[in-house]
Design an enzyme around this catalytic site. Structure first.
Site, PDB file in Angstrom:
ATOM      1  N   ASP A 159       0.842  -1.201   0.000  1.00 37.22           N
ATOM      2  CA  ASP A 159       0.000   0.000   0.000  1.00 37.22           C
ATOM      3  C   ASP A 159       0.880   1.255   0.000  1.00 37.22           C
ATOM      4  O   ASP A 159       0.597   2.237  -0.692  1.00 37.22           O
ATOM      5  CB  ASP A 159      -0.907  -0.008   1.236  1.00 37.22           C
ATOM      6  CG  ASP A 159      -1.610  -1.344   1.390  1.00 37.22           C
ATOM      7  OD1 ASP A 159      -2.468  -1.657   0.568  1.00 37.22           O
ATOM      8  OD2 ASP A 159      -1.243  -2.108   2.320  1.00 37.22           O
ATOM      9  N   HIS A 187      -4.440  -3.460   6.364  1.00 35.03           N
ATOM     10  CA  HIS A 187      -4.260  -3.702   4.923  1.00 35.03           C
ATOM     11  C   HIS A 187      -5.623  -4.096   4.370  1.00 35.03           C
ATOM     12  O   HIS A 187      -5.935  -5.275   4.199  1.00 35.03           O
ATOM     13  CB  HIS A 187      -3.217  -4.797   4.683  1.00 35.03           C
ATOM     14  CG  HIS A 187      -3.146  -5.213   3.237  1.00 35.03           C
ATOM     15  ND1 HIS A 187      -2.753  -4.359   2.240  1.00 35.03           N
ATOM     16  CD2 HIS A 187      -3.450  -6.380   2.626  1.00 35.03           C
ATOM     17  CE1 HIS A 187      -2.814  -4.978   1.076  1.00 35.03           C
ATOM     18  NE2 HIS A 187      -3.233  -6.204   1.287  1.00 35.03           N
TER      19      HIS A 187
HETATM   20  N1  LIG Z   1      -0.550  -8.169   2.347  1.00 36.72           N
HETATM   21  C1  LIG Z   1      -0.550  -7.926   1.044  1.00 36.72           C
HETATM   22  O1  LIG Z   1      -0.227  -6.815   0.609  1.00 36.72           O
HETATM   23  C2  LIG Z   1      -0.952  -8.992   0.055  1.00 36.72           C
HETATM   24  C3  LIG Z   1      -0.787  -8.756  -1.316  1.00 36.72           C
HETATM   25  C4  LIG Z   1      -1.154  -9.742  -2.228  1.00 36.72           C
HETATM   26  C5  LIG Z   1      -1.705 -10.940  -1.770  1.00 36.72           C
HETATM   27  N2  LIG Z   1      -1.848 -11.146  -0.446  1.00 36.72           N
HETATM   28  C6  LIG Z   1      -2.367 -12.425   0.077  1.00 36.72           C
HETATM   29  O2  LIG Z   1      -1.332 -13.399   0.039  1.00 36.72           O
HETATM   30  C7  LIG Z   1      -1.919 -14.700   0.047  1.00 36.72           C
HETATM   31  C8  LIG Z   1      -1.291 -15.564  -1.028  1.00 36.72           C
HETATM   32  O3  LIG Z   1      -1.613 -15.059  -2.314  1.00 36.72           O
HETATM   33  P1  LIG Z   1      -1.225 -15.831  -3.656  1.00 36.72           P
HETATM   34  O4  LIG Z   1      -1.717 -14.992  -4.762  1.00 36.72           O
HETATM   35  O5  LIG Z   1       0.205 -16.239  -3.608  1.00 36.72           O
HETATM   36  O6  LIG Z   1      -2.171 -17.102  -3.516  1.00 36.72           O
HETATM   37  P2  LIG Z   1      -2.023 -18.533  -4.259  1.00 36.72           P
HETATM   38  O7  LIG Z   1      -3.330 -19.227  -4.090  1.00 36.72           O
HETATM   39  O8  LIG Z   1      -1.443 -18.370  -5.625  1.00 36.72           O
HETATM   40  O9  LIG Z   1      -0.917 -19.250  -3.381  1.00 36.72           O
HETATM   41  C9  LIG Z   1      -1.136 -19.589  -2.043  1.00 36.72           C
HETATM   42  C10 LIG Z   1      -0.338 -20.839  -1.784  1.00 36.72           C
HETATM   43  O10 LIG Z   1      -0.403 -21.116  -0.397  1.00 36.72           O
HETATM   44  C11 LIG Z   1      -0.470 -22.507  -0.252  1.00 36.72           C
HETATM   45  N3  LIG Z   1      -1.015 -22.822   1.074  1.00 36.72           N
HETATM   46  C12 LIG Z   1      -2.296 -22.859   1.490  1.00 36.72           C
HETATM   47  N4  LIG Z   1      -2.368 -23.232   2.771  1.00 36.72           N
HETATM   48  C13 LIG Z   1      -1.099 -23.405   3.185  1.00 36.72           C
HETATM   49  C14 LIG Z   1      -0.538 -23.812   4.415  1.00 36.72           C
HETATM   50  N5  LIG Z   1      -1.275 -24.115   5.480  1.00 36.72           N
HETATM   51  N6  LIG Z   1       0.809 -23.899   4.505  1.00 36.72           N
HETATM   52  C15 LIG Z   1       1.580 -23.622   3.430  1.00 36.72           C
HETATM   53  N7  LIG Z   1       1.101 -23.253   2.234  1.00 36.72           N
HETATM   54  C16 LIG Z   1      -0.229 -23.151   2.120  1.00 36.72           C
HETATM   55  C17 LIG Z   1      -1.359 -22.975  -1.400  1.00 36.72           C
HETATM   56  O11 LIG Z   1      -1.162 -24.353  -1.695  1.00 36.72           O
HETATM   57  C18 LIG Z   1      -0.875 -22.069  -2.528  1.00 36.72           C
HETATM   58  O12 LIG Z   1       0.178 -22.652  -3.286  1.00 36.72           O
HETATM   59  C19 LIG Z   1      -3.425 -14.476  -0.132  1.00 36.72           C
HETATM   60  O13 LIG Z   1      -4.062 -14.529   1.136  1.00 36.72           O
HETATM   61  C20 LIG Z   1      -3.496 -13.062  -0.690  1.00 36.72           C
HETATM   62  O14 LIG Z   1      -4.729 -12.438  -0.445  1.00 36.72           O
HETATM   63  C21 LIG Z   1      -1.474 -10.201   0.472  1.00 36.72           C
HETATM   64  O1  LIG Z   2      -6.388  -7.182  -2.555  1.00 38.26           O
HETATM   65  C1  LIG Z   2      -6.147  -8.367  -2.392  1.00 38.26           C
HETATM   66  O2  LIG Z   2      -7.002  -9.196  -2.059  1.00 38.26           O
HETATM   67  C2  LIG Z   2      -4.732  -8.839  -2.601  1.00 38.26           C
HETATM   68  C3  LIG Z   2      -3.768  -7.981  -1.906  1.00 38.26           C
HETATM   69  O3  LIG Z   2      -4.086  -7.814  -0.555  1.00 38.26           O
HETATM   70  C4  LIG Z   2      -3.562  -6.654  -2.572  1.00 38.26           C
HETATM   71  O4  LIG Z   2      -3.639  -5.616  -1.910  1.00 38.26           O
HETATM   72  O5  LIG Z   2      -3.278  -6.640  -3.788  1.00 38.26           O
END
Ligand SMILES: NC(=O)c1ccc[n+]([C@@H]2O[C@H](COP(=O)([O-])OP(=O)(O)OC[C@H]3O[C@@H](n4cnc5c(N)ncnc54)[C@H](O)[C@@H]3O)[C@@H](O)[C@H]2O)c1
Ligand SMILES: O=C(O)C[C@H](O)C(=O)O
Length: 325
Positions: A159, A187
């Site tokens: 952000d 967030h």
């Molecule tokens: N904070 C932020 O700014 C931010 C930004 C983008 C995404 N995210 C979040 O990050 C997370 C991951 O996003 P992504 O796009 O990589 O998702 P994704 O679905 O592509 O990958 C998630 C992975 O986590 C694995 N997983 C699920 N449970 C698990 C566990 N208990 N232990 C280990 N691995 C496990 C899954 O098998 C999968 O491969 C989501 O919750 C998303 O919303 C946060």
């Molecule tokens: O917005 C989402 O769900 C993914 C991530 O937290 C983001 O900010 O891009």
């Protein structure tokens, strides 16, 4: 040669994990002179795909990559880990808010908090990326009573970087010359991107843009950027999220630039009237491997109202997972 640092990445075969692992392995997080052992955690059905990631990591022949452990056992992944990047969790799809993921993902962070507590290095630095990141970080922290509570953080750096990007686009000044943006709070769509202390080429940011653009365009665009990316890509942000995770840990470990600060979700110490313990986005400076919340900033009514709204949402999220914390 320095001794290797153990870096755990959960969800390492997922979208973010796939971008993150290569950047950590190549020294972009801890430096080109710091060897790393990568501890990659996935759920059992994803171990085949994780093996492909391991093959590719090896094929990069990164000078800083010492060893890889790939596992579906959290206690193996977190054994003696110095940095834990908790990414693995379900992402939201179109039309969802991040807090809609709370119940789906909360169990993961309580189990991983316990595993960290049992086996991680006692000073492990934890960054929670999996959403809803602030509350998941709180869950992990509360399940790890023997670790340093200050070291449980949540990612609001994406952000923060988005705020720099929007302000740069508006003013035509490169991000390198923009300082002191702040992301307060959660967030989520209630986060408060604050430009009252930001400067652009040394001038107050709010003297260069009008209040209407700040309140009616900048703030909602930054708050809703994650949803806009999901709409455009059909998948949630991944490379930019991995990049922000690198920035968060690099600055925490190696320090922030003089005359600037960054935003990190950290346990409040009561600063700015946010009750102690809440994991809340604050402006921080980092030095000698530690962070400090920037003190003494003025907060006007416009800001106070928004800082309270995002705090209120965090309290609601916390109430939703009472039994896990
Ligand atoms: N904070 C932020 O700014 C931010 C930004 C983008 C995404 N995210 C979040 O990050 C997370 C991951 O996003 P992504 O796009 O990589 O998702 P994704 O679905 O592509 O990958 C998630 C992975 O986590 C694995 N997983 C699920 N449970 C698990 C566990 N208990 N232990 C280990 N691995 C496990 C899954 O098998 C999968 O491969 C989501 O919750 C998303 O919303 C946060
Ligand atoms: O917005 C989402 O769900 C993914 C991530 O937290 C983001 O900010 O891009």
């Amino acid at each position: 040669m320095k001794s290797p640092v153990n870096v755990a990445i959960t969800g390492a075969a997922g979208q973010i994990g796939y971008a993150l692992a290569f950047r950590v392995a190549s020294g972009q997080m801890l430096g080109p002179d710091q060897p790393v052992n990568l501890h990659l955690l996935e759920i059992t059905p994803a171990l085949g795909s994780l093996q492909g990631v391991v093959m590719e990591l090896n094929d990069c022949a990164f000078p800083t990559l010492n060893k890889i452990v790939a596992t579906d056992d959290a206690k193996v992944a977190f054994k003696d880990c110095n940095v834990a990047l908790l990414v693995g969790a379900r992402p939201r799809g179109p039309g969802m808010e991040r807090k809609d993921l709370l119940l789906a993902n909360a169990q993961i962070f309580s189990a991983q908090g316990k595993a960290l507590d049992a086996v991680a290095d006692r000073n492990v630095r934890v960054l929670v990326v999996g959403n809803p990141a602030n509350t998941n970080s709180l869950i992990a922290q509360r399940n790890a009573p023997n670790l340093n509570a200050r070291n449980f953080t949540a990612m609001v750096r994406l952000d923060h970087n988005r705020a720099l990007s929007q302000l740069s686009e508006k003013t035509g000044v490169h991000f390198n010359n923009i300082r002191k943006a702040i992301i307060w709070g959660n967030h989520s769509a209630t986060q408060y991107p604050d430009l009252h202390h930001a400067t652009v080429d040394g001038k107050p940011a709010l003297s260069l843009v009008d209040q209407k653009w700040y309140a009616e365009t900048f703030i909602p665009v930054v708050q809703q950027r994650g949803a806009a990316i999901i709409k455009a890509r059909g998948a949630s942000s991944a490379a930019s999220a991995a990049s922000a995770a690198i920035d968060h840990v690099r600055d925490w470990v190696k320090g922030t630039a003089d005359g600037d600060w960054v935003s990190m979700g950290v346990p409040s110490d009561g600063s700015y009237g946010i009750p102690a313990g809440v994991i809340y986005g604050f402006p921080v400076t980092c030095k000698n491997g530690d962070y400090q919340i920037v003190q003494g900033l003025s907060v006007n009514d416009f800001s106070r109202q928004r800082m309270e709204a995002t705090h209120k949402e965090l309290l609601e999220e916390r109430d939703g997972v009472k039994e896990l914390i």
